[in-house]
Structures are given as structure tokens and as C-alpha cells.
Design a protein around this motif. Structure first.
Motif, PDB file in Angstrom:
ATOM      1  N   VAL A  92       0.835  -1.204   0.000  1.00 37.00           N
ATOM      2  CA  VAL A  92       0.000   0.000   0.000  1.00 37.00           C
ATOM      3  C   VAL A  92       0.865   1.247   0.000  1.00 37.00           C
ATOM      4  O   VAL A  92       0.642   2.186  -0.773  1.00 37.00           O
ATOM      5  CB  VAL A  92      -0.938   0.000   1.219  1.00 37.00           C
ATOM      6  N   LEU A  93       1.887   1.267   0.854  1.00 38.83           N
ATOM      7  CA  LEU A  93       2.745   2.443   0.954  1.00 38.83           C
ATOM      8  C   LEU A  93       3.532   2.685  -0.326  1.00 38.83           C
ATOM      9  O   LEU A  93       3.722   3.831  -0.734  1.00 38.83           O
ATOM     10  CB  LEU A  93       3.688   2.299   2.146  1.00 38.83           C
ATOM     11  N   GLY A  98       3.544   8.268  -5.849  1.00 35.53           N
ATOM     12  CA  GLY A  98       3.183   9.294  -6.823  1.00 35.53           C
ATOM     13  C   GLY A  98       2.350  10.418  -6.242  1.00 35.53           C
ATOM     14  O   GLY A  98       1.998  11.369  -6.943  1.00 35.53           O
ATOM     15  N   HIS A  99       2.027  10.339  -4.952  1.00 35.07           N
ATOM     16  CA  HIS A  99       1.203  11.356  -4.309  1.00 35.07           C
ATOM     17  C   HIS A  99       2.071  12.437  -3.663  1.00 35.07           C
ATOM     18  O   HIS A  99       3.275  12.284  -3.522  1.00 35.07           O
ATOM     19  CB  HIS A  99       0.314  10.719  -3.238  1.00 35.07           C
ATOM     20  N   ALA A 114       9.134   6.601   6.813  1.00 40.36           N
ATOM     21  CA  ALA A 114      10.306   7.482   6.807  1.00 40.36           C
ATOM     22  C   ALA A 114      10.762   7.766   5.385  1.00 40.36           C
ATOM     23  O   ALA A 114      11.139   8.900   5.050  1.00 40.36           O
ATOM     24  CB  ALA A 114      11.436   6.851   7.618  1.00 40.36           C
ATOM     25  N   GLU A 115      10.712   6.758   4.540  1.00 41.54           N
ATOM     26  CA  GLU A 115      11.106   6.931   3.139  1.00 41.54           C
ATOM     27  C   GLU A 115      10.165   7.883   2.414  1.00 41.54           C
ATOM     28  O   GLU A 115      10.605   8.706   1.606  1.00 41.54           O
ATOM     29  CB  GLU A 115      11.128   5.573   2.442  1.00 41.54           C
ATOM     30  N   LEU A 116       8.871   7.796   2.706  1.00 44.94           N
ATOM     31  CA  LEU A 116       7.899   8.672   2.056  1.00 44.94           C
ATOM     32  C   LEU A 116       8.024  10.113   2.551  1.00 44.94           C
ATOM     33  O   LEU A 116       7.775  11.053   1.791  1.00 44.94           O
ATOM     34  CB  LEU A 116       6.476   8.148   2.288  1.00 44.94           C
ATOM     35  N   ILE A 117       8.414  10.295   3.804  1.00 43.96           N
ATOM     36  CA  ILE A 117       8.678  11.642   4.316  1.00 43.96           C
ATOM     37  C   ILE A 117       9.881  12.227   3.591  1.00 43.96           C
ATOM     38  O   ILE A 117       9.875  13.371   3.136  1.00 43.96           O
ATOM     39  CB  ILE A 117       8.918  11.611   5.835  1.00 43.96           C
ATOM     40  N   GLU A 118      10.931  11.412   3.467  1.00 42.60           N
ATOM     41  CA  GLU A 118      12.164  11.844   2.794  1.00 42.60           C
ATOM     42  C   GLU A 118      11.897  12.210   1.343  1.00 42.60           C
ATOM     43  O   GLU A 118      12.494  13.144   0.796  1.00 42.60           O
ATOM     44  CB  GLU A 118      13.207  10.719   2.883  1.00 42.60           C
ATOM     45  N   ALA A 119      10.971  11.490   0.695  1.00 41.84           N
ATOM     46  CA  ALA A 119      10.668  11.721  -0.714  1.00 41.84           C
ATOM     47  C   ALA A 119       9.690  12.872  -0.932  1.00 41.84           C
ATOM     48  O   ALA A 119       9.385  13.221  -2.074  1.00 41.84           O
ATOM     49  CB  ALA A 119      10.085  10.441  -1.326  1.00 41.84           C
ATOM     50  N   GLY A 120       9.198  13.467   0.154  1.00 33.69           N
ATOM     51  CA  GLY A 120       8.269  14.581   0.013  1.00 33.69           C
ATOM     52  C   GLY A 120       6.832  14.163  -0.206  1.00 33.69           C
ATOM     53  O   GLY A 120       5.972  15.010  -0.465  1.00 33.69           O
ATOM     54  N   VAL A 121       6.556  12.868  -0.100  1.00 34.13           N
ATOM     55  CA  VAL A 121       5.187  12.383  -0.274  1.00 34.13           C
ATOM     56  C   VAL A 121       4.343  12.736   0.953  1.00 34.13           C
ATOM     57  O   VAL A 121       3.207  13.185   0.846  1.00 34.13           O
ATOM     58  CB  VAL A 121       5.179  10.860  -0.504  1.00 34.13           C
ATOM     59  N   ILE A 122       4.919  12.524   2.139  1.00 34.74           N
ATOM     60  CA  ILE A 122       4.233  12.825   3.391  1.00 34.74           C
ATOM     61  C   ILE A 122       4.761  14.141   3.943  1.00 34.74           C
ATOM     62  O   ILE A 122       5.941  14.253   4.290  1.00 34.74           O
ATOM     63  CB  ILE A 122       4.442  11.699   4.416  1.00 34.74           C
ATOM     64  N   THR A 123       3.890  15.136   3.995  1.00 36.23           N
ATOM     65  CA  THR A 123       4.265  16.448   4.535  1.00 36.23           C
ATOM     66  C   THR A 123       3.325  16.890   5.661  1.00 36.23           C
ATOM     67  O   THR A 123       3.713  17.698   6.499  1.00 36.23           O
ATOM     68  CB  THR A 123       4.234  17.521   3.439  1.00 36.23           C
TER      69      THR A 123
END
Length: 293
Positions: A92-93, A98-99, A114-123
Motif C-alpha cells: 500500500v505504501l 506518486g502522491h 520514513a522513506e515517504l517523508i524523505e521523498a516529500g510524499v508525506i508532509t
């Protein structure tokens, strides 16, 4: 008095732990691995110890250590490895990459978050409450996650009385609560505790998050799971374990074969939609089952 040792092998636990004592330790990333593994290594000399652990990753919690250690816990999550290897959260994550500007409020976060935060997906910039923050009750991952949480001020650890509070969850706009299950029956009630006759985990916060999402404006309560475990269907006519989630809390059920939105439907319509998202090899058998609900 604090005593420092340079090597865990130098630590004599018999000085601190008496036979028959109850030893408890932190769970997840708070688990003191050096100490728990020393406990396992010295278990014979300790003469029989009772241990209480939560979600554990230590080598101390294994069958061969039960000769001198007895374990109790509120969860058997460590035994759930076969299910987690199906990839019932990481997939799912990965599909969220792409979001942008997603927000997270969770009982537990992992390396993937943590990876999605680093990638700017989770803000968290669009969250109704705790704007700009990723809120969690527990870290469960590798040193990558721990180091990220240690320096990133946007990650906030909160008491589970806050993270699981239905009023807090309902206050979030468009909260999508994503949980998983071992199996779901044709009416939408779910077994999240017993797999193949083995207890693998407690109810946890699933009901809290589903109910919170149902109350959230634009929220969606989601249960996501693969349609099968091996050759066995995970969409079933009758549960093989307790109904940890009531069918009254059923919202949207997702498998790789589609989406069944059960909200507001009769039991007959729920059966139709659940059979449609089951594995094709099992649909005919499910359709033949007598409806005694």
C-alpha cells in the motif's frame, strides 16, 4: 547506582535478577536488544525467568529459549511473519509514491513511512489537526527509522490515548484509515486475531481507526488484504476465528480483485460485492454457501 560495562558478555545478570522474577522490556524500536540477548544467553544460570514483551524483534524470544524463559504478551505479532512477508502494508505504501502532501496519523510507523517523508510524499500540510506533523504511538523498523525520528521534528510520538482517540481521528478531514485482516466474511465482519488456528495478534487499534474514519468528513474506513493465503481464500463464508471487527464497522474492503464498498448495503448486497472481490477460484464455492446470517 549506575554501573557501566564495555561488553554485554561482562554483565552478570544473576546480580540483578532472581529466579522466578518477572522481566519486562520495551517493544519495537525501544527494545534493549543487548540486554534481552544477554538474558537469553544467561537463562540457564538465572534458573527460570518470566518475561513479558510486546512487539518483539529480539533473538531472545524464540522456542529454544523456553527451557528456562517463559513468555507472555498481549500480542503474537512476531509469529505473524508469514503474513507480513506477503508485503499486508508495504505494498500500500509503495503505491503512494506518486502522491504529494499526504498526512499520517497512526498507531505505528515503519521504515516505509520514513522513506515517504524523505521523498516529500508525506508532509502533513493538509491535515486538519497536527498540521505538518506525522503523529504515531510507536516506531517499528530499522536504525534508518530511529535516526530519522531523532532529527526530524515533524515526527511526533504521542501517547496511544491520543493516537487512538476516536474524536481526534474524526477531527481529521478525509481520514483514510487503512487496516488489514486475516480474513473477512461475506457480511464484512473480520478476523484479525487467529490464523490457521494460531493466535497471531490482538485487536489493537483497528476498530478505533475504522470508527474514527467513518466519523471523519469525507473519511474512508478501509480493510485491505490479499484474496488468498496460499490456496486458501481469505474471503470466507464464515470466519475461522473471532470477529474482532464487527460488520457494523465494515466500510470498504479491498483485495487485488477490486473494491467492495459495503456502507449502507443489505446483507444480500454485501454478499454479492464480497464474492466479486474474492479470488476467481473461490467465487463459485462462496456463492453456493447457505446464507444463515
Amino acid at each position: 547506582m549506575t554501573e557501566e560495562v564495555g561488553d554485554a558478555a561482562e554483565l552478570d545478570l544473576t546480580r540483578y535478577i532472581r529466579p522466578g522474577a518477572l522481566v519486562a522490556w520495551g517493544q519495537g524500536c525501544a527494545e534493549p536488544l543487548t540486554l534481552t540477548e544477554a538474558l537469553a544467553g544467561q537463562r540457564e544460570r538465572l534458573g527460570g525467568i518470566r518475561c513479558f514483551s510486546g512487539i518483539s524483534t529480539t533473538a531472545a524470544v524464540r522456542p529454544e529459549c523456553c527451557d528456562y524463559l517463559s513468555f507472555s504478551s498481549y500480542t503474537a505479532a512476531g509469529a505473524n511473519r508469514a503474513l507480513s512477508e506477503a508485503g499486508l502494508p508495504a505494498v500500500v505504501l509503495r503505491h503512494l509514491r506518486g502522491h504529494r502532501d499526504l498526512g499520517v496519523h497512526s498507531g505505528m510507523i515503519t521504515d516505509e513511512i520514513a522513506e515517504l517523508i524523505e521523498a516529500g510524499v508525506i508532509t502533513g500540510t493538509r491535515k486538519s489537526t497536527d498540521r505538518g506533523l506525522t503523529v504515531t504511538g510507536l516506531l517499528l523498523g530499522t536504525s534508518t527509522l530511529v535516526k530519522k525520528a531523532g532529527v526530524d521534528k515533524s515526527i511526533r510520538l504521542r501517547d496511544t490515548r491520543y493516537t487512538h482517540d476516536q474524536a481526534v481521528l474524526a477531527a481529521q478531514h478525509a481520514l483514510a484509515a487503512i487496516n488489514s485482516a486475516i480474513e473477512v466474511d461475506l457480511t464484512g465482519q473480520a478476523n484479525i486475531e487467529v490464523a490457521r488456528g494460531r493466535y497471531v495478534g490482538g485487536i489493537g487499534g483497528a476498530a478505533d481507526f475504522l470508527r474514527g474514519a467513518a466519523r471523519s468528513a469525507g473519511g474512508i474506513p478501509v480493510l485491505a488484504l490479499p484474496s488468498t493465503a496460499g490456496t486458501a481464500s481469505r474471503i470466507v463464508a464464515r470466519l475461522n476465528g473471532p470477529a474482532g471487527l464487527a460488520r457494523a464497522d465494515a466500510g470498504v474492503i479491498v483485495t487485488e480483485y477490486g473494491v467492495a464498498d459495503l456502507r449502507g448495503l443489505s446483507l444480500a448486497r454485501r454478499r454479492e460485492r464480497m464474492i466479486a472481490i474474492a479470488h476467481p477460484d473461490h467465487r463459485a464455492a462462496l456463492d453456493r454457501t447457505e446464507d444463515k446470517t
